[in-house]
Enzyme design. Structure first.
Site, short mmCIF file in Angstrom:
data_model
loop_
_atom_site.label_atom_id
_atom_site.label_comp_id
_atom_site.label_asym_id
_atom_site.label_seq_id
_atom_site.Cartn_x
_atom_site.Cartn_y
_atom_site.Cartn_z
N GLY A 69 5.13 -9.95 3.91
CA GLY A 69 6.08 -9.70 5.09
C GLY A 69 5.29 -10.57 5.96
O GLY A 69 4.29 -10.83 6.66
N ASP B 185 2.30 -9.12 9.18
CA ASP B 185 1.20 -9.31 8.96
C ASP B 185 0.93 -11.03 9.27
O ASP B 185 0.72 -11.25 7.85
CB ASP B 185 0.73 -8.82 7.55
CG ASP B 185 0.86 -7.35 8.51
OD1 ASP B 185 -0.11 -7.05 8.98
OD2 ASP B 185 1.70 -6.27 7.13
N GLN C 40 -10.49 -2.48 2.57
CA GLN C 40 -10.00 -2.81 3.49
C GLN C 40 -9.93 -2.43 5.05
O GLN C 40 -9.07 -2.27 6.23
CB GLN C 40 -8.04 -3.82 3.38
CG GLN C 40 -7.77 -2.83 3.32
CD GLN C 40 -5.81 -3.51 2.96
OE1 GLN C 40 -5.76 -4.09 1.37
NE2 GLN C 40 -4.92 -4.36 3.55
N MET D 208 0.95 -0.90 -0.36
CA MET D 208 -0.22 0.23 -0.28
C MET D 208 0.39 1.51 0.04
O MET D 208 0.21 2.32 0.26
CB MET D 208 -0.87 -0.05 1.30
CG MET D 208 -1.64 -1.37 1.54
SD MET D 208 -3.32 -1.21 2.30
CE MET D 208 -2.55 -0.55 3.55
N ARG E 262 1.98 2.19 10.38
CA ARG E 262 1.53 3.82 11.18
C ARG E 262 2.50 3.62 11.94
O ARG E 262 1.89 4.30 12.82
CB ARG E 262 0.26 2.46 11.60
CG ARG E 262 -0.63 2.51 10.19
CD ARG E 262 -2.42 1.69 11.30
NE ARG E 262 -2.78 1.70 10.00
CZ ARG E 262 -3.60 0.76 9.02
NH1 ARG E 262 -2.62 -0.59 9.47
NH2 ARG E 262 -4.17 1.03 8.25
N GLN F 216 -2.21 -11.96 8.39
CA GLN F 216 -2.90 -11.76 6.34
C GLN F 216 -1.81 -13.09 5.68
O GLN F 216 -2.21 -13.43 4.96
CB GLN F 216 -1.96 -10.64 5.83
CG GLN F 216 -1.64 -9.66 4.85
CD GLN F 216 -1.65 -8.75 4.23
OE1 GLN F 216 -2.45 -7.72 4.53
NE2 GLN F 216 -0.34 -8.38 4.13
N LEU G 167 6.55 2.85 1.41
CA LEU G 167 7.25 1.83 1.16
C LEU G 167 9.22 2.31 2.30
O LEU G 167 9.65 2.94 2.36
CB LEU G 167 8.38 1.51 0.13
CG LEU G 167 7.45 1.44 -0.86
CD1 LEU G 167 7.65 1.26 -2.00
CD2 LEU G 167 6.61 0.24 -0.55
N GLY H 48 11.09 -2.84 5.68
CA GLY H 48 10.87 -4.03 5.10
C GLY H 48 9.83 -4.47 3.83
O GLY H 48 10.18 -6.13 3.40
N HIS H 49 8.89 -3.19 2.96
CA HIS H 49 8.85 -3.87 2.05
C HIS H 49 9.91 -3.91 0.40
O HIS H 49 10.22 -4.67 -0.16
CB HIS H 49 8.14 -2.46 1.48
CG HIS H 49 6.69 -2.41 2.06
ND1 HIS H 49 6.54 -0.77 2.33
CD2 HIS H 49 6.08 -2.97 2.08
CE1 HIS H 49 6.02 -0.74 2.97
NE2 HIS H 49 5.17 -1.80 2.56
O1 PAF Z 1 -0.03 -5.65 3.47
C1 PAF Z 1 -0.65 -4.91 2.74
O2 PAF Z 1 0.46 -3.70 2.55
C2 PAF Z 1 -1.73 -5.19 2.07
O3 PAF Z 1 -2.62 -5.53 3.19
C3 PAF Z 1 -1.70 -5.08 0.73
C4 PAF Z 1 -1.03 -7.37 1.18
C5 PAF Z 1 -0.72 -4.94 -0.13
C6 PAF Z 1 -3.11 -5.48 0.08
O4 PAF Z 1 -3.60 -4.65 0.46
#
Ligand code: PAF
Length: 312
Positions: free
Chosen positions: A147, A150, A61, A30, A187, A153, A33, A36-37
Site C-alpha cells: 500500500g 506506507d 520491525q 501483519m 493502529r 516502506q 486485515l 486497505g489490505h
Molecule cells: O506493511 C506491513 O504490514 C509490514 O511492514 C510488512 C510489509 C508485512 C512486513 O512485515
C-alpha cells in the site's frame, strides 16, 4: 483456500503454481486485515493467477517499547477476509518458523531509510526489509503488492528489489481512506473517540495542501507550513514530521516538480499515525509553469461496509 504455516509448504505451493504456468501475486501483511489490505488482494487477484497472502507480525520491525505485544491480531477474521477475497494460499508462520535462530543477516537499504519514519524508528526498516526479503525468497518470482500509505516502506522495498536483482515486481497500490478521510491503518484500532476525531487533521492537512497546489503553490516550505499549522491546530496531535520530498529518492525538495511526496507522522496519545499524498507535476516547465497539470493521489475513500469488521 489453503492455509500453511511452514516455509517449505509455502515455497512448494508457489513453485507448483509457477510450474503449472500460473503467475504468483504476493500480499505481505501483519494481519488484522482491513479494506486497505483487501484492495491489495483485489489488485493481486486481478493481475495474478495464484494469490498468496502472508500474515506475520514481524518482531524485528518493532523496537523495544513499541506495540509488538499489543498489536491487534485476529487470525480467524483474517482467514475469513482472505477467503472472501479469493486468496489461494494463506501463509501464517510462527516466529520460530521465520526466525528459527537469531538471524545474523540483516538487509539494510541505505539513505532511503534514514529520514521520515526512519529518523524516529531507526531500526524499523531493517526489520521490514529483512523479513520482506525472506518472504520474497520463499515465494520466488512474483508480483508483490504494497500500500502507498506506507510510502517510505514502498520506496525502500522497491529499491531493495532493484538493488538485489530480486525476481519480484513491486506494485504500489492506492492508499485507502475511511469516509472521514482518515487513512486506514491497523493502529486506528488504538484510538479513542476524541483521538479519532483529532486524527482527521492529517487528511485535512493534505487536502489543504492539494488545494494550494492546484492554485499554483510550488514552494515546498509553504506546503510544509500548511501541514504544520493544520496539525498544530489540533491539541491532541504531536507532530513527528512534516516533509516534502522527492517521490523516489525521498530527499527533501525546495520547489515542487516531478513526483513529490508530502508525508506526515504524528503521535496521538501513544499511537503513531502516518499519512501522505503524492503529487505529480506534468508540464513543459515542470513545477514552475502555471499551466502544468497536477495529478494528486490522496487515495480512495471506502464506505464503512467496505471497510469490514476488522477496521477501526
Ligand atoms: O506493511 C506491513 O504490514 C509490514 O511492514 C510488512 C510489509 C508485512 C512486513 O512485515
Amino acid at each position: 483456500m489453503r492455509i500453511v504455516t511452514r516455509v517449505a509448504e509455502m515455497r512448494t505451493a508457489c513453485d507448483e503454481a509457477r510450474r503449472a504456468g500460473r503467475t504468483v501475486g504476493l500480499v505481505p501483511t501483519m494481519g488484522f486485515l482491513h479494506a486497505g489490505h483487501r484492495s491489495l488482494m483485489r489488485a493481486a487477484r486481478e493481475e495474478c493467477d495464484f494469490v498468496v497472502v502472508t500474515l506475520f507480525v514481524n518482531p524485528s520491525q518493532f523496537a523495544p517499547g513499541e506495540d509488538l505485544g499489543a498489536y491487534p491480531r485476529d487470525p480467524e477474521g483474517d482467514a475469513a477476509v482472505s477467503r472472501a477475497e479469493g486468496v489461494d494460499l494463506l501463509f501464517t508462520p510462527m516466529v520460530e518458523e521465520m526466525y528459527p535462530e537469531p538471524g545474523r543477516t540483516t538487509v539494510h537499504v541505505d539513505g532511503l531509510t534514514a529520514r521520515l519514519c526512519g529518523a524516529s524508528r531507526p531500526t524499523h526498516f531493517d526489520g521490514v526489509t529483512t523479513v520482506v526479503a525472506k518472504l520474497f525468497s520463499i515465494a520466488g518470482p512474483c508480483r508483490a503488492y504494497f500500500g502507498r500509505k506506507d510510502a517510505q516502506q514502498l520506496a525502500v522495498v522497491t529499491r531493495m528489489a532493484t538493488d538485489l536483482n530480486l525476481a519480484v515486481t513491486v506494485i504500489g497500490c492506492p492508499l485507502v481512506r475511511e469516509a472521514d478521510g482518515v487513512a486506514l491503518s491497523t493502529r486506528n484500532a488504538y484510538l479513542g473517540a476524541e483521538e479519532r476525531e483529532a486524527a482527521t487533521a492529517l487528511a485535512r492537512a493534505l487536502r489543504r495542501v492539494a488545494a494550494e497546489i492546484v492554485e499554483g503553490e510550488r514552494d515546498a516550505a509553504v506546503v510544509r507550513g500548511i501541514v504544520i499549522d493544520t496539525i498544530a491546530s489540533q491539541p491532541l496531535l504531536t507532530l513527528d514530521y512534516a516533509e516534502v520530498v522527492d517521490g523516489v529518492s525521498l530527499e527533501p525538495v525546495t520547489r515542487l516538480s516531478g513526483t513529490v511526496l508530502v508525508a506526515i507522522a504524528v503521535k496521538v496519545g501513544r499511537t503513531r499515525l502516518i499519512d501522505n499524498a503524492t503529487f505529480t507535476f506534468e508540464g513543459a516547465d515542470k513545477g514552475v509553469d502555471e499551466d502544468d497539470g497536477v495529478i494528486a493521489d490522496l487515495g480512495s475513500t471506502c464506505s464503512r461496509a467496505d471497510a469490514g469488521s476488522g477496521d477501526s
